[in-house]
Design an enzyme around this catalytic site. Structure first.
Site, PDB file in Angstrom:
ATOM      1  N   ARG A 171      -4.275  -9.311  -4.306  1.00  0.00           N
ATOM      2  CA  ARG A 171      -2.856  -9.575  -4.041  1.00  0.00           C
ATOM      3  C   ARG A 171      -2.505 -11.046  -4.284  1.00  0.00           C
ATOM      4  NH1 ARG A 171      -1.196  -5.658   1.082  1.00  0.00           N
ATOM      5  NH2 ARG A 171      -0.357  -4.020  -0.255  1.00  0.00           N
ATOM      6  N   LYS A 189      -4.110  15.896   1.116  1.00  0.00           N
ATOM      7  CA  LYS A 189      -3.162  16.666   1.934  1.00  0.00           C
ATOM      8  C   LYS A 189      -1.781  16.780   1.329  1.00  0.00           C
ATOM      9  CE  LYS A 189      -5.186  16.203   6.453  1.00  0.00           C
ATOM     10  NZ  LYS A 189      -4.952  15.750   7.814  1.00  0.00           N
ATOM     11  N   GLY A 239      -2.432   4.644  -2.676  1.00  0.00           N
ATOM     12  CA  GLY A 239      -3.658   5.062  -1.986  1.00  0.00           C
ATOM     13  C   GLY A 239      -4.928   5.007  -2.814  1.00  0.00           C
TER      14      GLY A 239
HETATM   15  C1  3PG Z   1       0.667  -3.388   3.151  1.00  0.00           C
HETATM   16  O1  3PG Z   1      -0.381  -4.005   3.266  1.00  0.00           O
HETATM   17  O2  3PG Z   1       0.712  -2.149   3.061  1.00  0.00           O
HETATM   18  C2  3PG Z   1       1.945  -4.164   3.085  1.00  0.00           C
HETATM   19  O3  3PG Z   1       1.682  -5.517   3.156  1.00  0.00           O
HETATM   20  C3  3PG Z   1       2.906  -3.729   4.145  1.00  0.00           C
HETATM   21  O4  3PG Z   1       2.342  -3.902   5.404  1.00  0.00           O
HETATM   22  P1  3PG Z   1       2.932  -3.103   6.659  1.00  0.00           P
HETATM   23  O5  3PG Z   1       2.606  -1.655   6.405  1.00  0.00           O
HETATM   24  O6  3PG Z   1       2.274  -3.669   7.882  1.00  0.00           O
HETATM   25  O7  3PG Z   1       4.417  -3.334   6.644  1.00  0.00           O
END
Ligand code: 3PG
Ligand code: MG
Length: 392
Positions: A36, A193, A350
């Site tokens: 990231r 799922k 995912g």
């Molecule tokens: C993630 O890591 O999925 C994003 O940074 C969003 O984070 P969050 O689901 O805590 O908002």
């Protein structure tokens, strides 16, 4: 959909509040995967090149409006300094004087925005406070765009706003895949799922020409058609829903493709003894762990006529060999078609990135999204508040 980019903004001498997603995995206080961070490099680089001062706003974990020492963004500083190739100054709370004193060529990182109770409440006071700290707002956090928070949504309305390079790339890829795709358009939806992907399937059935359903969720569809799936992963309680989705597809131009043959084992283990069977032949004590070669051949033949592919989720239990076979073969076919210029391929969500990396083809897809939940919500047809706030 229209949004401004960094190219549309005059940044010279300006403080650019830049929302990034550096919610990176860490272990023992160190970043274990800097992906990231590497993806925000072009944005920070371009802001600096245009004479702007990037002030990075980001969340880390879910501290729920309180200071949690382990969730301080300080621990991302070594990785940021390594990848951004510029000096990075850390500040707890942005005050105007210290931001102005930051020398040109230096980026600023502000402490975890979720330590402030106003962030997740999208508190107008917090948004106004931030807006008074800069001249331009740039959102480069597509993966945080499902959240309407002060730094992802509120502040965007108060300053001239634009998308950063990563946000731009994500939006362009998703628009190309689902907004104005070259047709025929095929979607592959796999994974364990159905229950987590109902909204997504319902939306895709209205938009795509072919929908390939794989993985554990295909068993739910097979069972809904009266096929015995033995001890396979299957959400029997969703049979009615699965039939509704298939009915909906009959009323549109979308063709749903379910497995034509299956790979069955008696245990969920790498190298387990297995057999290829027809879909009607799964024994009572059998488990469907992958799609068979006829299914892959069918995928190849449909794909060869398609111009655009959206991929979410594996076709089988790709994490244990040899039940990764259908996923790997299909992913490689998509990669080949992309490389030869016949296909636009967009993947995300995912397990998908892990599956494509496992197949060794993530680099060959047109675009692989870094966002999990945001990618899925986009496929569901939802409006993402962080994206909507950039429209103008
Ligand atoms: C993630 O890591 O999925 C994003 O940074 C969003 O984070 P969050 O689901 O805590 O908002
Ligand atoms: Mg998440």
């Amino acid at each position: 959909m229209t949004w401004k980019t960094l190219d549309d903004m005059d940044l010279a001498g300006k403080i650019v509040l830049t929302r990034v997603d550096i919610n990176v995995p860490v272990k023992d206080g160190a970043v274990t995967d800097a992906t990231r961070i590497t993806r925000i490099v072009p944005t920070i680089h371009d802001i600096l090149a245009k004479g702007g001062k990037p002030v990075m706003l980001a969340h880390f974990g879910r501290p729920k409006g309180e200071y949690v020492p382990e969730l301080s963004l300080k621990l991302t500083l070594p990785a940021l300094r390594e990848h951004l190739d510029c000096d990075v100054k850390f500040i707890e709370k942005p005050d105007r004087a210290s931001l102005e004193a930051v020398p040109r060529g230096t980026a600023v990182l502000v402490e975890n925005t979720r330590f402030a109770p106003g962030e997740e409440k999208n508190d107008p006071d917090m948004a106004a406070f931030l807006a008074s700290r800069g001249e331009v707002y740039c959102n480069d956090a597509f993966s945080a765009a499902p959240r309407a928070h002060a730094t992802t949504e509120g502040v965007a309305h108060l300053l001239p706003s634009c998308a950063g390079r990563l946000m731009e790339a994500e939006l362009r890829a998703l628009e190309a895949a689902l907004g104005h795709p070259d047709r025929p358009l095929i979607a592959v939806v796999g994974g364990a799922k159905v229950s987590t992907k109902l909204a997504l399937l319902g939306n895709l059935v209205e938009k795509v020409d072919h929908l390939f359903i794989g993985g554990g969720m295909a068993n739910t569809f097979l069972a809904a058609e009266g096929i015995h799936v033995g001890k396979s992963l299957c959400e029997h309680d969703l049979a009615v829903t699965a039939r509704e989705i298939m009915d909906k597809a009959r009323g549109t131009d979308c063709t749903i493709h379910l497995p034509l043959d299956i790979v069955v084992a008696r245990e969920f283990a790498a190298g387990a003894a297995h057999e290829v069977m027809g879909i009607d032949d799964c024994p009572e004590d059998g488990m469907i762990l992958d799609a068979g070669p006829k299914t892959v051949a069918e995928f190849d033949s449909v794909l060869s006529n398609c111009r655009t592919l959206i991929w979410n989720g594996p076709l089988g239990a790709f994490e244990i060999e040899p039940f990764d076979t259908a996923t790997v073969k299909a992913a490689r076919a998509a990669a080949e078609a992309t490389k030869s210029g016949k296909l636009i391929s967009v993947a995300g969500g995912g397990d998908t990135v892990a599956a494509l990396n496992h197949a060794g083809v993530a680099e060959d897809f047109t675009y692989v999204s870094t966002a999990g939940g945001a990618f899925l919500e986009w496929l569901e047809g939802k409006t993402l508040p962080g994206v909507a706030a950039l429209q103008g």
